[in-house]
Design a protein around this motif. Structure first.
Motif, PDB file in Angstrom:
ATOM      1  N   HIS A  46       0.871  -1.237  -0.113  1.00 44.22           N
ATOM      2  CA  HIS A  46       0.039   0.020   0.020  1.00 44.22           C
ATOM      3  C   HIS A  46       0.960   1.233  -0.152  1.00 44.22           C
ATOM      4  O   HIS A  46       0.559   2.208  -0.804  1.00 44.22           O
ATOM      5  CB  HIS A  46      -0.822  -0.030   1.177  1.00 44.22           C
ATOM      6  CG  HIS A  46      -1.811   1.303   1.433  1.00 44.22           C
ATOM      7  ND1 HIS A  46      -3.127   1.207   0.673  1.00 44.22           N
ATOM      8  CD2 HIS A  46      -1.807   2.292   1.814  1.00 44.22           C
ATOM      9  CE1 HIS A  46      -3.720   2.377   0.602  1.00 44.22           C
ATOM     10  NE2 HIS A  46      -3.080   2.961   1.295  1.00 44.22           N
ATOM     11  N   ASN A  49       2.641   1.768  -3.365  1.00 43.42           N
ATOM     12  CA  ASN A  49       1.502   2.100  -4.530  1.00 43.42           C
ATOM     13  C   ASN A  49       1.089   3.579  -4.108  1.00 43.42           C
ATOM     14  O   ASN A  49       0.588   4.220  -5.167  1.00 43.42           O
ATOM     15  CB  ASN A  49       0.377   1.015  -4.685  1.00 43.42           C
ATOM     16  CG  ASN A  49       1.024  -0.061  -5.046  1.00 43.42           C
ATOM     17  OD1 ASN A  49       1.961  -0.162  -6.050  1.00 43.42           O
ATOM     18  ND2 ASN A  49       0.502  -1.300  -4.783  1.00 43.42           N
ATOM     19  N   ASN A  50       1.104   3.942  -3.067  1.00 42.30           N
ATOM     20  CA  ASN A  50       0.195   5.490  -2.525  1.00 42.30           C
ATOM     21  C   ASN A  50       0.942   6.511  -1.863  1.00 42.30           C
ATOM     22  O   ASN A  50       0.537   7.476  -1.567  1.00 42.30           O
ATOM     23  CB  ASN A  50      -0.953   5.076  -1.586  1.00 42.30           C
ATOM     24  CG  ASN A  50      -2.141   3.919  -2.301  1.00 42.30           C
ATOM     25  OD1 ASN A  50      -2.739   4.233  -3.389  1.00 42.30           O
ATOM     26  ND2 ASN A  50      -1.828   2.752  -1.894  1.00 42.30           N
ATOM     27  N   LEU A  58      -3.738   4.231   6.531  1.00 36.23           N
ATOM     28  CA  LEU A  58      -3.342   3.014   6.116  1.00 36.23           C
ATOM     29  C   LEU A  58      -4.444   1.826   6.504  1.00 36.23           C
ATOM     30  O   LEU A  58      -4.607   0.799   5.737  1.00 36.23           O
ATOM     31  CB  LEU A  58      -2.075   2.482   7.001  1.00 36.23           C
ATOM     32  CG  LEU A  58      -0.696   2.960   6.340  1.00 36.23           C
ATOM     33  CD1 LEU A  58       0.435   2.792   6.906  1.00 36.23           C
ATOM     34  CD2 LEU A  58      -0.551   2.092   4.940  1.00 36.23           C
ATOM     35  N   GLY A  61      -7.212   2.221   4.028  1.00 39.32           N
ATOM     36  CA  GLY A  61      -6.919   1.509   2.724  1.00 39.32           C
ATOM     37  C   GLY A  61      -6.595   0.252   2.619  1.00 39.32           C
ATOM     38  O   GLY A  61      -6.482  -0.310   1.537  1.00 39.32           O
ATOM     39  N   THR A  62      -6.229  -0.558   3.758  1.00 38.98           N
ATOM     40  CA  THR A  62      -6.096  -1.779   3.670  1.00 38.98           C
ATOM     41  C   THR A  62      -7.081  -2.564   4.365  1.00 38.98           C
ATOM     42  O   THR A  62      -6.962  -3.685   4.346  1.00 38.98           O
ATOM     43  CB  THR A  62      -4.625  -1.948   4.446  1.00 38.98           C
ATOM     44  OG1 THR A  62      -4.602  -1.928   5.794  1.00 38.98           O
ATOM     45  CG2 THR A  62      -3.449  -1.228   3.732  1.00 38.98           C
TER      46      THR A  62
END
Length: 144
Positions: A46, A49-50, A58, A61-62
């Protein structure tokens, strides 16, 4: 009302498959010389990529809860994959970013992860993937 027998073991099937996949990924990471869990890889991926993120970003996003992300960050920090720094405009929050070692690790392991994903879907079609995604989304929505 009695539930149909076919529905009894869906949780067991999901759990068994998830455990097997996690073990496969962890073994592959270990054989490549990296002491990483699949959960730790998710955060590294993550971040790669971000870019740098807060712990809250985090977690969101995960799809992991904040205490779990905090524990993973602690371990990744000790292993020197990530570093914590204060946000420039908010001294209460930390920004998590990959270190050079974390970036190198992602570069080395990302092709391996792609191969594992291909292996995971061996013998299945795009339609199978779409159907499984639809089914899992429906199960998730049943509990939302």
């Amino acid at each position: 009302m009695q539930e149909p027998l076919a529905y009894e073991n869906v949780g067991t099937l999901l759990d068994r498959t998830t455990r097997l996949m996690k073990a496969m990924y962890q073994r592959a990471f270990r054989e490549a010389g990296y002491n990483l869990t699949p959960e730790q890889w998710v955060l590294i991926d993550h971040l790669s990529n971000n870019g740098p993120a807060s712990q809250t970003d985090l977690a969101n996003g995960t799809f992991k809860d904040a205490p779990t992300v905090s524990r993973i960050i602690d371990k990744l920090t000790k292993k020197e994959f990530v570093a914590r720094t204060r946000f420039p405009n908010d001294r209460r929050r930390y920004q998590i970013a990959l270190t050079a070692y974390g970036e190198e690790t992602h570069s080395v392991l990302n092709p391996l992860v792609k191969e594992l994903r291909i292996q995971t879907w061996g013998g299945l079609t795009e339609g199978d993937h779409d159907e499984l995604s639809r089914i899992l989304d429906t199960i998730r929505d049943n509990f939302a």
